[in-house]
Design a protein around this motif. Structure first.
Motif, PDB file in Angstrom:
ATOM      1  N   TYR A   1      33.712  58.283 -17.536  1.00 60.49           N
ATOM      2  CA  TYR A   1      33.360  58.875 -16.771  1.00 60.49           C
ATOM      3  C   TYR A   1      32.942  56.940 -16.182  1.00 60.49           C
ATOM      4  O   TYR A   1      32.825  57.036 -15.200  1.00 60.49           O
TER       5      TYR A   1
ATOM      6  N   SER B   1      30.499  64.674 -15.026  1.00 59.66           N
ATOM      7  CA  SER B   1      30.809  64.253 -13.390  1.00 59.66           C
ATOM      8  C   SER B   1      30.636  66.093 -12.794  1.00 59.66           C
ATOM      9  O   SER B   1      30.377  66.125 -11.742  1.00 59.66           O
TER      10      SER B   1
ATOM     11  N   PRO C   1      27.339  68.523 -11.261  1.00 64.60           N
ATOM     12  CA  PRO C   1      26.084  68.564 -11.637  1.00 64.60           C
ATOM     13  C   PRO C   1      25.627  69.739 -12.705  1.00 64.60           C
ATOM     14  O   PRO C   1      24.729  69.796 -12.746  1.00 64.60           O
TER      15      PRO C   1
ATOM     16  N   GLU D   1      25.301  68.823 -16.000  1.00 65.66           N
ATOM     17  CA  GLU D   1      24.355  67.800 -16.042  1.00 65.66           C
ATOM     18  C   GLU D   1      22.475  69.081 -16.264  1.00 65.66           C
ATOM     19  O   GLU D   1      22.080  68.170 -17.079  1.00 65.66           O
TER      20      GLU D   1
ATOM     21  N   VAL E   1      20.788  54.586 -17.515  1.00 64.50           N
ATOM     22  CA  VAL E   1      21.945  54.681 -16.025  1.00 64.50           C
ATOM     23  C   VAL E   1      22.368  53.162 -14.963  1.00 64.50           C
ATOM     24  O   VAL E   1      21.544  52.414 -15.623  1.00 64.50           O
TER      25      VAL E   1
ATOM     26  N   ASP F   1      24.770  53.506 -10.779  1.00 63.40           N
ATOM     27  CA  ASP F   1      25.391  54.492 -11.033  1.00 63.40           C
ATOM     28  C   ASP F   1      24.272  55.476 -10.258  1.00 63.40           C
ATOM     29  O   ASP F   1      23.438  56.699 -10.657  1.00 63.40           O
TER      30      ASP F   1
ATOM     31  N   ARG G   1      23.640  59.761 -10.371  1.00 66.07           N
ATOM     32  CA  ARG G   1      23.021  59.795 -11.253  1.00 66.07           C
ATOM     33  C   ARG G   1      21.203  59.229 -11.511  1.00 66.07           C
ATOM     34  O   ARG G   1      20.837  60.451 -11.991  1.00 66.07           O
ATOM     35  N   ARG G   2      21.138  58.324 -10.640  1.00 62.14           N
ATOM     36  CA  ARG G   2      20.062  58.090 -10.648  1.00 62.14           C
ATOM     37  C   ARG G   2      19.021  59.540 -10.247  1.00 62.14           C
ATOM     38  O   ARG G   2      18.004  60.004 -10.572  1.00 62.14           O
TER      39      ARG G   2
ATOM     40  N   ARG H   1      19.964  62.951  -9.393  1.00 64.40           N
ATOM     41  CA  ARG H   1      19.629  63.985  -9.765  1.00 64.40           C
ATOM     42  C   ARG H   1      19.002  63.987 -10.956  1.00 64.40           C
ATOM     43  O   ARG H   1      17.746  64.751 -11.209  1.00 64.40           O
ATOM     44  N   LEU H   2      18.585  62.708 -12.233  1.00 66.11           N
ATOM     45  CA  LEU H   2      17.815  62.048 -13.106  1.00 66.11           C
ATOM     46  C   LEU H   2      16.758  62.387 -12.645  1.00 66.11           C
ATOM     47  O   LEU H   2      15.095  62.929 -12.875  1.00 66.11           O
TER      48      LEU H   2
END
Length: 316
Positions: free
Chosen positions: A29, A90, A92, A95, A124, A128, A131-132, A134-135
């Protein structure tokens, strides 16, 4: 509500025997984000065997058939006001599942320690962006930013002069010196972002369990017989970058302005160069109440990576 995984997926807790699989997943990742593993097998093993980490309740491995596709963990220390968490995948959907399980377990841990809420923290990479996003959609927001600082050694580095009136103690092999180092850390870092006060016994056990740590890599500075500064180093980056890592650098308020932090840094640079290390690394909180970033820049270190700490406040 925890996301639902596809019927073909399975979940189980991790064990230390899963260290290689976790390493492979995290390294792959990280390669997609920053171009290198930034993780070692020792890191994976240490995470799975950290004193206080309960894999049966606080860790998750998600498989698609025989393929590991997700790894999640949540870990608390001290008074459990802040929990460190990670969710690596990887996918979603995976995650979202891991975030749900981590949140659920975070609430349980907070309640068990008498808290009405708890902070979930994770790092993070600035690069990225996916990912940021999504968080952030899951309720996380940036709490602070850490810069990985680096200095390269291209030959011998001169050892700095010891500041007047200072005694250097190299290594903390006994309980008395370890307690002195612990006291400096607590006094210097209490109240800073993400720092949880740990008892001496918990702090000592955590260090003893790290495969990349040795008490010989810790140093104390004393003035009039009292420890006023400490430096802690590990081998965490030697395997992949041949660099020493300064995990902690702390100076008591009463001893600031005497050049102790600069001495500890330059002293370590000289030691690392003499040991054949190609560089020295450390992380600095750019929102630190002390002007730490300026200190590291002033001794020749430069930024090599930016990591944002994202935080979510979870009510019990």
């Amino acid at each position: 509500m925890t996301a639902v995984l596809p019927d073909t997926f399975t979940v189980r807790p991790p064990t230390k025997d899963d260290a290689q699989a976790v390493f492979d997943l995290v390294a792959a990742y990280n390669h997609t984000v920053v171009g290198f593993a930034d993780y070692t097998l020792d890191d994976a093993f240490d995470e799975l065997t950290e004193p206080g980490f309960e894999p049966e309740t606080d860790g998750w491995l998600v498989f698609d058939g025989d393929q590991l596709v997700g790894y999640g963990s949540v870990f608390g220390k001290g008074e459990f006001h802040v929990l460190d968490m990670d969710a690596v995948t990887s996918d979603p959907v995976v995650e979202a599942y891991l975030l749900g399980e981590i949140t659920r377990r975070g609430r349980e841990l907070a309640a068990a320690h008498g808290h009405t809420s708890v902070q979930l923290d994770t790092g993070v990479y600035r690069l990225d962006t996916g990912r940021r996003a999504r968080l952030e959609a899951a309720g996380y927001a940036r709490g602070t930013t850490f810069h990985r600082m680096r200095i390269d050694h291209h030959g011998p580095v001169p050892a700095p002069a010891v500041p007047a009136g200072v005694v250097v103690r190299r290594g903390t092999p006994d309980e008395e010196s370890q307690r002195a180092a612990h006291h400096v850390v607590i006094a210097a870092f209490t109240g800073q972002y993400g720092f949880e006060v740990r008892s001496f016994e918990e702090w000592q056990a955590s260090h003893e369990a790290q495969s990349t740590f040795d008490w010989a890599g810790m140093a104390l500075l004393e003035i009039d017989g009292k420890a006023v500064a400490m430096r802690e180093c590990t081998d965490a980056f030697i395997e992949d970058e041949n660099c020493n890592y300064v995990g902690r650098l702390a100076v008591l308020d009463e001893a600031r302005g005497k050049g102790l932090a600069k001495f500890l840094l330059r002293d370590q640079f000289a030691l690392d160069a003499a040991a054949g290390r190609t560089g020295t690394l450390l992380h600095v909180d750019t929102n630190n109440p002390t002007p730490a970033l300026g200190l590291y820049l002033s001794v020749g270190m430069t930024e090599s990576l930016v990591i944002d700490s994202l935080r979510c406040t979870v009510a019990v």
